[in-house]
Motif scaffolding. Structure first.
Motif, PDB file in Angstrom:
ATOM      1  N   SER A 156      -6.079  -5.238  -9.596  1.00 19.15           N
ATOM      2  CA  SER A 156      -6.747  -5.805  -8.429  1.00 19.15           C
ATOM      3  C   SER A 156      -8.040  -6.484  -8.854  1.00 19.15           C
ATOM      4  O   SER A 156      -8.926  -5.853  -9.459  1.00 19.15           O
ATOM      5  CB  SER A 156      -7.058  -4.716  -7.414  1.00 19.15           C
ATOM      6  OG  SER A 156      -7.898  -5.233  -6.391  1.00 19.15           O
ATOM      7  N   ASP A 173     -10.369  -7.178  -7.036  1.00 18.20           N
ATOM      8  CA  ASP A 173     -11.481  -6.647  -6.239  1.00 18.20           C
ATOM      9  C   ASP A 173     -12.414  -5.771  -7.082  1.00 18.20           C
ATOM     10  O   ASP A 173     -13.584  -5.601  -6.737  1.00 18.20           O
ATOM     11  CB  ASP A 173     -10.964  -5.834  -5.054  1.00 18.20           C
ATOM     12  CG  ASP A 173     -10.328  -6.707  -3.992  1.00 18.20           C
ATOM     13  OD1 ASP A 173      -9.682  -6.151  -3.090  1.00 18.20           O
ATOM     14  OD2 ASP A 173     -10.476  -7.939  -4.069  1.00 18.20           O
ATOM     15  N   SER A 202     -17.923  -7.858  -7.245  1.00 15.52           N
ATOM     16  CA  SER A 202     -16.806  -6.986  -6.914  1.00 15.52           C
ATOM     17  C   SER A 202     -16.921  -6.505  -5.472  1.00 15.52           C
ATOM     18  O   SER A 202     -17.986  -6.056  -5.046  1.00 15.52           O
ATOM     19  CB  SER A 202     -16.798  -5.790  -7.860  1.00 15.52           C
ATOM     20  OG  SER A 202     -15.992  -4.746  -7.340  1.00 15.52           O
ATOM     21  N   SER A 203     -15.829  -6.546  -4.751  1.00 15.58           N
ATOM     22  CA  SER A 203     -15.830  -6.054  -3.372  1.00 15.58           C
ATOM     23  C   SER A 203     -15.573  -4.552  -3.307  1.00 15.58           C
ATOM     24  O   SER A 203     -15.629  -3.963  -2.226  1.00 15.58           O
ATOM     25  CB  SER A 203     -14.789  -6.807  -2.544  1.00 15.58           C
ATOM     26  OG  SER A 203     -13.516  -6.700  -3.130  1.00 15.58           O
ATOM     27  N   ARG A 225     -12.861 -14.735  -2.162  1.00 14.87           N
ATOM     28  CA  ARG A 225     -11.758 -13.841  -2.531  1.00 14.87           C
ATOM     29  C   ARG A 225     -10.731 -13.778  -1.407  1.00 14.87           C
ATOM     30  O   ARG A 225     -11.080 -13.886  -0.239  1.00 14.87           O
ATOM     31  CB  ARG A 225     -12.276 -12.406  -2.721  1.00 14.87           C
ATOM     32  CG  ARG A 225     -13.164 -12.181  -3.890  1.00 14.87           C
ATOM     33  CD  ARG A 225     -13.520 -10.692  -3.962  1.00 14.87           C
ATOM     34  NE  ARG A 225     -14.361 -10.401  -5.099  1.00 14.87           N
ATOM     35  CZ  ARG A 225     -13.892 -10.161  -6.310  1.00 14.87           C
ATOM     36  NH1 ARG A 225     -12.592 -10.182  -6.522  1.00 14.87           N
ATOM     37  NH2 ARG A 225     -14.723  -9.902  -7.295  1.00 14.87           N
ATOM     38  N   SER A 279      -8.294 -10.752  -0.954  1.00 12.69           N
ATOM     39  CA  SER A 279      -7.838  -9.486  -1.524  1.00 12.69           C
ATOM     40  C   SER A 279      -6.344  -9.265  -1.303  1.00 12.69           C
ATOM     41  O   SER A 279      -5.667  -8.701  -2.157  1.00 12.69           O
ATOM     42  CB  SER A 279      -8.634  -8.327  -0.913  1.00 12.69           C
ATOM     43  OG  SER A 279      -9.999  -8.453  -1.233  1.00 12.69           O
ATOM     44  N   ASN A 309      -4.734 -11.116  -3.869  1.00 16.36           N
ATOM     45  CA  ASN A 309      -5.294 -10.835  -5.197  1.00 16.36           C
ATOM     46  C   ASN A 309      -5.678 -12.125  -5.912  1.00 16.36           C
ATOM     47  O   ASN A 309      -5.304 -12.355  -7.062  1.00 16.36           O
ATOM     48  CB  ASN A 309      -4.333 -10.020  -6.064  1.00 16.36           C
ATOM     49  CG  ASN A 309      -5.056  -9.308  -7.191  1.00 16.36           C
ATOM     50  OD1 ASN A 309      -6.227  -8.944  -7.084  1.00 16.36           O
ATOM     51  ND2 ASN A 309      -4.348  -9.107  -8.293  1.00 16.36           N
TER      52      ASN A 309
END
Length: 130
Positions: free
Chosen positions: A28, A30, A53-54, A76, A78, A81
């Protein structure tokens, strides 16, 4: 090992727009600060934009080089991805190979210091021509 793949490079006229994508399989994105970098012919590679980064924080931070501020947007998705770089009002000087890169997972903040990035894609070419 994180593997990054860029796509979306193309030929475009000045003032045009493109969207670059950076994707990874099996990991991921993220968890990673993702940066976009570019290398023009005969020039050193330079940082363009990055996104934090989330996972590290729900507050997502972005940073842009002065040369692209107001024209490029990093984001992004998510669910897919993916990390995108939307480039508007392209100029001849934007011609370069564009790379996405990732820092080690869960690193906080944003930076365009290239030695902070541990994983690199192979790049995608953007050529601005008239």
């Amino acid at each position: 090992q994180l593997q990054l793949v860029e796509s979306g490079g193309d030929l475009v006229q000045p003032g045009g727009s493109l969207r670059l994508s950076c994707e990874a399989s099996e990991h991921s994105l993220d968890y990673y600060t993702i940066g976009w970098f570019r290398q023009a012919p005969g020039k050193e590679r330079e940082g363009v934009s990055c996104i934090s980064s989330s996972v590290v924080s729900s507050n997502v931070y972005t940073y842009y080089a002065d040369s692209v501020k107001g024209r490029f947007t990093i984001s992004r998705d998510s669910a897919k991805n993916m990390v995108y770089l939307v480039m508007n009002d392209l100029e001849f000087e934007d011609t370069a190979v564009y790379y996405c890169a990732a820092r080690l997972p869960l690193r906080p903040g944003v930076t365009l210091a290239q030695d902070e990035y541990d994983y690199w894609g192979h790049g995608t070419q953007i050529t601005v021509y008239s």
